[in-house]
Design a protein around this motif. Structure first.
Motif, mmCIF file in Angstrom:
data_model
loop_
_atom_site.group_PDB
_atom_site.id
_atom_site.type_symbol
_atom_site.label_atom_id
_atom_site.label_comp_id
_atom_site.label_asym_id
_atom_site.label_seq_id
_atom_site.Cartn_x
_atom_site.Cartn_y
_atom_site.Cartn_z
ATOM 1 N N PRO A 1 2.871 -1.739 -0.478
ATOM 2 C CA PRO A 1 4.381 -2.575 -0.153
ATOM 3 C C PRO A 1 4.840 -1.859 1.306
ATOM 4 N N ARG A 2 5.587 -1.947 1.775
ATOM 5 C CA ARG A 2 5.618 -0.797 3.604
ATOM 6 C C ARG A 2 6.892 0.068 2.539
ATOM 7 N N GLU A 3 6.852 0.060 2.083
ATOM 8 C CA GLU A 3 8.096 1.038 0.693
ATOM 9 C C GLU A 3 7.851 2.130 0.508
ATOM 10 N N GLU A 4 6.056 2.082 -0.095
ATOM 11 C CA GLU A 4 4.717 3.344 -0.629
ATOM 12 C C GLU A 4 4.053 3.451 0.518
ATOM 13 N N LEU A 5 3.883 3.037 1.499
ATOM 14 C CA LEU A 5 3.457 3.730 2.709
ATOM 15 C C LEU A 5 4.521 4.244 3.186
ATOM 16 N N GLU A 6 5.869 3.861 3.127
ATOM 17 C CA GLU A 6 7.351 5.104 3.886
ATOM 18 C C GLU A 6 6.912 6.076 3.205
ATOM 19 N N ALA A 7 7.461 6.230 1.790
ATOM 20 C CA ALA A 7 7.808 6.991 0.425
ATOM 21 C C ALA A 7 6.492 8.439 1.565
ATOM 22 N N ALA A 8 4.947 7.772 1.784
ATOM 23 C CA ALA A 8 3.797 8.478 1.657
ATOM 24 C C ALA A 8 4.409 9.492 3.301
ATOM 25 N N LEU A 9 4.671 8.696 4.297
ATOM 26 C CA LEU A 9 4.950 9.210 5.163
ATOM 27 C C LEU A 9 5.737 10.840 5.707
ATOM 28 N N ALA A 10 7.108 10.150 4.565
ATOM 29 C CA ALA A 10 7.792 11.130 4.228
ATOM 30 C C ALA A 10 7.236 12.958 3.561
ATOM 31 N N GLU A 11 5.706 12.718 2.953
ATOM 32 C CA GLU A 11 5.269 13.740 2.860
ATOM 33 C C GLU A 11 4.030 14.081 3.447
ATOM 34 N N SER A 12 4.054 13.424 4.549
ATOM 35 C CA SER A 12 3.273 13.638 5.821
ATOM 36 C C SER A 12 3.144 16.118 6.645
#
Length: 477
Positions: free
Chosen positions: A388-399
């Motif tokens: 889900p996009r929400e999961e990848l968006e959350a992961a993006l915030a960790e970069s």
């Protein structure tokens, strides 16, 4: 009869003791360096260092000083490149002398009861890394045990790059772990091809034909490429040569999705993304990148310890295409890059000089590099659809992008290396900031990440790179 102990840099008065380690092994003799060794030697001379590999490793399994001496004996006995000393030959060229037997030293550092053994081990590793090997007099491997309260807490190992590379170290550690636990003998009694044997093989008609095929590939791409990769130098002050680290779980997740969909590897996805991001940053297409290739896929070279990784030349058109199409092109171009990354480095330099002259003296810039240091990166097994996009968006915030210790000198302009951290993509960036600024590095990493993440959801995602306009009349072909 064993040779005298080769001189070893063991930190002088810092060593409280040392053990003499006798060894013997096959492959003795005197001869030329291999292509891989010659390439590394040239880079070492340019950099002014031994480009050493190793470090300080905690010992948590109860190994003793005698156990470590046994490991050092194994490395020196098993691998001819660890017993090679390099000197000038009678004709002024380099020769290596591989000893059939000899002695080495395992250093021992005893740390005071109130001392920090981890800090002592790290300081020794840094000292050894900063101290070039004397390749004419010293074995190309240094090893020491750090003890605290009588127990070994760390082992420090440093190996000159002319004796091995990253994949070679993996071979050595793998075979070390597979030794018979009682006898200490290797699982496979036959050792791999030594450097003298490989150098002789490279001089044969078959080896020379492979060299010629590789040089033709390089010449074709050099003549097809524009001369520039990056803009003119801009003095941005110090530190000029910087080391950065970009970590992205989102890039890890997205690259697996794209790789599974296209039927390629995550390595090809990351290289394709890098090629597109650099083209967007510079406005220069097609992308021309030197890719580090390990030649251990070639027959008889899988378990070789001495350096076989050299730069292959990779070109891919990233303009007016979907990202999936660029990944497919990258996969095919990478195969050619690897096939023709086996050559005489001196003849390659002669070729480059000739092509530069024929192009009117404007040399083709080859200062953009890519190295995937992960081992065994193949086709990704089919997986579920993109998360889900929400999961990848959350992961993006960790970069994160962080900067490490600067280099005193760097030979190229931009290189990214893919590390082996689990469940994330770890990119090490080496950059000359007078050609690619720190802000541009940050933009490049974020663009690469965003591109692959968007491609995970859109198989038709365009690269948004336009073709280069034709060069003005009269420019060199």
């Amino acid at each position: 009869m064993a040779e005298p102990v080769a001189r070893t840099v063991l930190g002088g008065a810092r060593m409280t003791d040392r053990i003499i380690v006798p060894f013997e092994g096959p492959g003795a003799g005197t001869g030329e360096l291999t292509w891989g060794q010659r390439k590394v030697w040239t880079l070492m001379q340019q950099a002014g260092t031994s480009m050493s590999m190793g470090g300080a490793v905690p010992v948590t399994d109860g190994r003793t000083v005698q156990d470590l001496a046994s490991e050092l004996r194994f490395f020196l006995s098993r691998y001819a490149s660890m017993r090679a000393r390099i000197r000038a030959g009678a004709d002024g060229g380099l020769v290596q002398e591989v000893a059939g037997a000899g002695q080495a030293e395992l250093g021992i550092v005893d740390v005071a009861d109130d001392g920090d053994p981890g800090l002592v081990a790290q300081e020794l590793a840094e000292q050894w890394e900063a101290t070039p090997f004397d390749h004419a007099e010293e074995w190309p491997i240094r090893m020491a045990a750090v003890r605290s309260r009588g127990a070994v807490t760390h082992v420090v190992v440093m190996i000159s790059h002319v004796a091995t590379d990253g994949s070679g170290i993996a071979v050595m550690l793998g075979e070390l772990s597979e030794r018979d636990p009682v006898t200490g003998e290797p699982k496979n009694p036959a050792s791999a091809m030594g450097p003298l044997e490989l150098a002789a093989l490279q001089r044969t008609p078959s080896g020379q034909r492979q060299n010629e095929f590789s040089l033709r590939h390089w010449e074709r791409l050099l003549r097809a490429a524009g001369p520039r990769r990056f803009g003119p130098r801009v003095d941005r002050g110090e530190p000029r040569y910087r080391l950065g680290f970009f970590e992205s779980r989102a890039l890890h997740l997205a690259s697996k999705v794209v790789a599974a969909r296209v039927g390629s590897s995550t390595s090809s996805v990351l290289l394709a993304g890098y090629a597109v991001a650099v083209a967007r940053l510079t406005g220069i297409t097609p992308a021309l990148i030197q890719v580090v290739v390990s030649n251990r896929f070639r027959p008889g070279l899988a378990d070789v310890s001495h350096p076989l990784s050299v730069n292959g030349l990779f070109m891919v058109d990233v303009a007016d295409a979907s990202f999936d199409e660029v990944v497919d092109r990258t996969t095919r171009a990478s195969a050619l890059c690897s096939k023709y990354a086996y050559y005489d480095p001196e003849q390659l330099e002669e070729l480059r000089a000739r092509v530069d002259r024929e192009r009117g003296g404007e040399g083709v810039e080859l200062s953009c590099l890519f190295n995937d240091r992960r081992l065994g990166i193949g086709l990704e097994s089919p997986g579920p659809a993109a998360p889900p996009r929400e999961e990848l968006e959350a992961a993006l915030a960790e970069s994160t992008l962080r900067w490490g210790r600067p280099f005193p000198q760097y030979l190229d302009k931009l290189m990214i290396q893919v590390g082996s951290a689990p469940d994330t993509v770890e990119l090490e960036i080496q950059v000359d900031t007078h050609h690619v600024s720190a802000d541009e590095v940050n933009a490049l990493m974020r663009d690469l990440e965003a591109l692959v993440v968007e491609a995970a959801y859109d198989p038709t995602l365009p690269t948004a790179v336009r073709p280069m306009p034709p060069e003005p009349a009269g420019s060199p072909e």
